[in-house]
Design an enzyme around this catalytic site. Structure first.
Site, short mmCIF file in Angstrom:
data_model
loop_
_atom_site.label_atom_id
_atom_site.label_comp_id
_atom_site.label_asym_id
_atom_site.label_seq_id
_atom_site.Cartn_x
_atom_site.Cartn_y
_atom_site.Cartn_z
N HIS A 125 0.86 -1.37 -0.13
CA HIS A 125 -0.13 -0.13 -0.17
C HIS A 125 0.90 1.23 0.04
O HIS A 125 2.04 1.26 0.40
CB HIS A 125 -1.05 0.21 1.29
CG HIS A 125 -0.17 -0.04 2.52
ND1 HIS A 125 0.31 1.15 3.14
CD2 HIS A 125 0.13 -0.97 3.48
CE1 HIS A 125 0.98 0.79 4.24
NE2 HIS A 125 1.08 -0.66 4.42
N GLU A 153 -2.46 -7.01 7.17
CA GLU A 153 -1.17 -6.51 7.68
C GLU A 153 -1.01 -7.75 8.94
O GLU A 153 -2.00 -8.32 9.72
CB GLU A 153 -1.25 -5.38 8.38
CG GLU A 153 -0.18 -4.78 9.46
CD GLU A 153 1.12 -4.47 8.67
OE1 GLU A 153 1.82 -5.67 8.24
OE2 GLU A 153 1.64 -3.21 8.34
#
Length: 293
Positions: free
Chosen positions: A20, A108
């Site tokens: 990201h 994550e």
């Protein structure tokens, strides 16, 4: 290409792992004190990085020989990865995108719930002493835990490809783009290339908006070395032996073993004899020394 249930399962030409763009947490770690990690947003810089990553990937995919290519996206459910996907999508038309799937297993690494920064600084110092792969954050995960769920995701990914759940036309080049996070991307490659824990801990994290390209080589194996130069691989923390293995993979036949890959065998043993006869001679010599000692 394999025939299954009346359709041909076509291997993706590329699997692209992209991190990201810059998030509010990357810019200011204090953001985690009050905002849950899954809700952390991109910064203005992160939006620009994601948009640039999309343009670069489009250039890579469209720059080949084939004009018949398609992309399929897998994306982490976190706000910053979904926003990154939206910006990447600006570089692709609807006819090029055959689908997208939110995939929780590539999220994550869990560091706990709200992350008070002073406390996290102490915890991360402890992680450095303990080891990045096995250290489990209080109320969170270790990289080893991420490895387990990413391994499960990989099994599902191959079932998607093998059973054509992606509804992909076999005449088109298929490109999978996985929009995820730094640790998840590194353990994905660790699992794929059978890297050891020691090798994982040498790897540099992806920068925001950076991507790695696993591309199908001439013999049917995937390799980082098809697209990336040796200098890039060194910069990312791959050892010369790991780079040599990537270059071998770029030309290897599918399913072929790399006998020169030290961490598959040699790193687990003292030098093994070349033949059974040599082994018998060595055992006789060892037994003789034991009897006379």
């Amino acid at each position: 290409m394999r025939e299954r249930d009346g359709h041909r399962a076509v291997l993706p030409k590329r699997i692209i792992l992209v991190r990201h763009g810059e998030s509010q947490g990357n810019n200011d770690p204090a953001a985690y004190d009050t905002t849950p990690d899954p809700k952390i947003q991109l910064t203005t810089q992160g939006i620009a990085q994601a948009r640039l990553a999309g343009a670069r990937m489009r250039h890579l995919i469209a720059g080949g020989d084939s004009t018949n290519w398609r992309v399929y996206f897998y994306v982490s459910p976190y706000a910053r990865t979904r926003s990154t996907l939206r910006e990447i999508g600006r570089s692709f038309s609807k006819k090029r995108v055959i689908g997208v799937r939110e995939e929780c297993r590539i999220r994550e690494q869990d560091f706990g719930n709200f992350q008070v920064q002073e406390h996290m600084n102490v915890i991360k110092e402890t992680r450095q002493r303990f080891g990045r792969f096995f250290y489990r954050f209080p109320e969170g995960e270790s990289a080893a835990d991420v490895f387990d769920r990413v391994s499960s995701f990989l099994e599902s990914l191959w079932r998607d490809v093998d059973m054509n759940r992606l509804n992909h036309n076999p005449s088109d080049d298929l490109n999978l783009i996985i929009v995820s996070h730094g640790v998840a991307s590194r353990v994905f490659m660790m699992k794929w290339f059978k890297w050891t824990v020691e090798q994982f801990e040498l790897l540099r994290n992806l920068e925001n908006g950076e991507f790695r390209v696993l591309q199908l080589g001439s013999g049917g194996e995937y390799s980082l070395a098809v697209h990336h130069a040796d200098e890039e691989l060194l910069e990312w923390g791959l050892s010369p032996d790991m780079i040599a293995d990537q270059k071998w993979r770029a030309c290897a036949n599918k399913g072929e073993g790399n006998d020169r890959c030290s961490w598959y065998l040699d790193s687990f043993f003292d030098p093994l004899p070349d033949s059974d006869d040599d082994n018998v001679d060595k055992l006789d010599e060892t037994n003789s020394l034991t009897v006379h000692s």
